[in-house]
Design a protein around this motif. Sequence first.
Motif, PDB file in Angstrom:
ATOM      1  N   ILE A  78       1.143   2.357   5.588  1.00  0.00           N
ATOM      2  CA  ILE A  78       0.276   1.405   4.900  1.00  0.00           C
ATOM      3  C   ILE A  78      -0.612   2.153   3.923  1.00  0.00           C
ATOM      4  N   GLY A  79      -0.626   1.676   2.678  1.00  0.00           N
ATOM      5  CA  GLY A  79      -1.463   2.264   1.650  1.00  0.00           C
ATOM      6  C   GLY A  79      -2.516   1.290   1.164  1.00  0.00           C
ATOM      7  N   MET A  80      -2.455   0.899  -0.106  1.00  0.00           N
ATOM      8  CA  MET A  80      -3.494   0.076  -0.726  1.00  0.00           C
ATOM      9  C   MET A  80      -3.534  -1.338  -0.159  1.00  0.00           C
ATOM     10  N   VAL A  81      -4.641  -1.681   0.476  1.00  0.00           N
ATOM     11  CA  VAL A  81      -4.889  -3.038   0.978  1.00  0.00           C
ATOM     12  C   VAL A  81      -6.344  -3.365   0.682  1.00  0.00           C
ATOM     13  N   SER A  82      -6.597  -4.116  -0.386  1.00  0.00           N
ATOM     14  CA  SER A  82      -7.959  -4.216  -0.908  1.00  0.00           C
ATOM     15  C   SER A  82      -8.714  -5.477  -0.512  1.00  0.00           C
ATOM     16  N   VAL A  83      -8.028  -6.499   0.003  1.00  0.00           N
ATOM     17  CA  VAL A  83      -8.649  -7.796   0.267  1.00  0.00           C
ATOM     18  C   VAL A  83      -8.661  -8.069   1.774  1.00  0.00           C
ATOM     19  N   PRO A  84      -9.762  -8.578   2.326  1.00  0.00           N
ATOM     20  CA  PRO A  84      -9.812  -8.840   3.768  1.00  0.00           C
ATOM     21  C   PRO A  84      -8.658  -9.693   4.277  1.00  0.00           C
ATOM     22  N   GLU A  85      -8.299 -10.740   3.538  1.00  0.00           N
ATOM     23  CA  GLU A  85      -7.212 -11.622   3.973  1.00  0.00           C
ATOM     24  C   GLU A  85      -5.884 -10.868   4.012  1.00  0.00           C
ATOM     25  N   THR A  86      -5.689  -9.959   3.078  1.00  0.00           N
ATOM     26  CA  THR A  86      -4.477  -9.132   3.064  1.00  0.00           C
ATOM     27  C   THR A  86      -4.425  -8.250   4.306  1.00  0.00           C
ATOM     28  N   ILE A  87      -5.544  -7.611   4.617  1.00  0.00           N
ATOM     29  CA  ILE A  87      -5.610  -6.731   5.781  1.00  0.00           C
ATOM     30  C   ILE A  87      -5.327  -7.520   7.054  1.00  0.00           C
ATOM     31  N   ARG A  88      -5.913  -8.701   7.154  1.00  0.00           N
ATOM     32  CA  ARG A  88      -5.732  -9.510   8.363  1.00  0.00           C
ATOM     33  C   ARG A  88      -4.284  -9.942   8.543  1.00  0.00           C
ATOM     34  N   VAL A  89      -3.631 -10.380   7.459  1.00  0.00           N
ATOM     35  CA  VAL A  89      -2.257 -10.853   7.601  1.00  0.00           C
ATOM     36  C   VAL A  89      -1.318  -9.702   7.934  1.00  0.00           C
ATOM     37  N   ILE A  90      -1.580  -8.520   7.391  1.00  0.00           N
ATOM     38  CA  ILE A  90      -0.768  -7.351   7.741  1.00  0.00           C
ATOM     39  C   ILE A  90      -0.959  -7.019   9.220  1.00  0.00           C
ATOM     40  N   GLY A  91      -2.213  -7.050   9.664  1.00  0.00           N
ATOM     41  CA  GLY A  91      -2.480  -6.788  11.077  1.00  0.00           C
ATOM     42  C   GLY A  91      -1.772  -7.768  11.986  1.00  0.00           C
ATOM     43  N   GLU A  92      -1.795  -9.052  11.628  1.00  0.00           N
ATOM     44  CA  GLU A  92      -1.139 -10.082  12.442  1.00  0.00           C
ATOM     45  C   GLU A  92       0.365  -9.842  12.528  1.00  0.00           C
TER      46      GLU A  92
END
Length: 268
Positions: A78-92
């Motif tokens: 995992i590299g560039m993840v700049s938006v909270p919603e992006t981070i959350r969906v990747i985590g899910e």
Amino acid sequence: MVMKHLLSIAGTDPSGGAGAQADLKTFCAHGCYGMNVITAVVAQNTQGVIDYMDITPDLIAEQLEAVFEDIAVDAVKIGMVSVPETIRVIGEKLKQYKPPIIVVDPVMVATSGHRLLAPESEQVLKTVLVPLADVLTPNIPEAEVLAGKKIYDFSDMEAACRAIAAMGAKAVLVKGGHRVSDATDILFDGNGFHYFKGQHIESMSTHGTGCSLSSAIASNLANGMELETAVGKAKAFVFEGIKHAEPIGKGHGPIHHFYEMYKKAGLL
């Protein structure tokens, strides 16, 4: 040996030296099959970042589903993840599909010292992605942000490793870079510390080194190496890539990802 399948979750680099493109090149250089989920389309080159556009969280989720529902994934970087919603969906999605190896390169602070993430995004990254990481690879400015303390020497690097590991990361590699005289990286594996000494090369070909290092670690782990060996060989890969890089672009050019392959093929 069966070819391993590696997935990069990152932003793009149209000049080919960093981000998703560097990840793919690194995977291929290590004999792995590379795949990409794009989090942002970035207008950048060897001279810097011009602009970027985030991909919607829904489309990121669909990209992840498209890969995981069809192809076995042996490791994720995992590299560039700049938006909270992006981070959350990747985590899910990572919790849903449970890839065996996750390497996170927390792209938080530019070489210039400029913070690349808003405070909310930094906090979500700490609580969502850091606990999922088998290996986290911050540089010193990023480790300072994550640990909440300044780093001046090796003992500070060790303390930062411990503080970040306490957030849930199984292993933490704090990269020494240009703020430690001999470019020493320190790995904390949850039990003890391992030092990886390096040397500075006077080179303009350093674009994408962090992306390439984390992708090389992911590749080596997927190929069955133990963590300490995987990190050491990844550091050597990046060193050789810098040392033998071709001059490309007007700024900081890319490393030579395929130097060893070209040498073996008699092309150098």
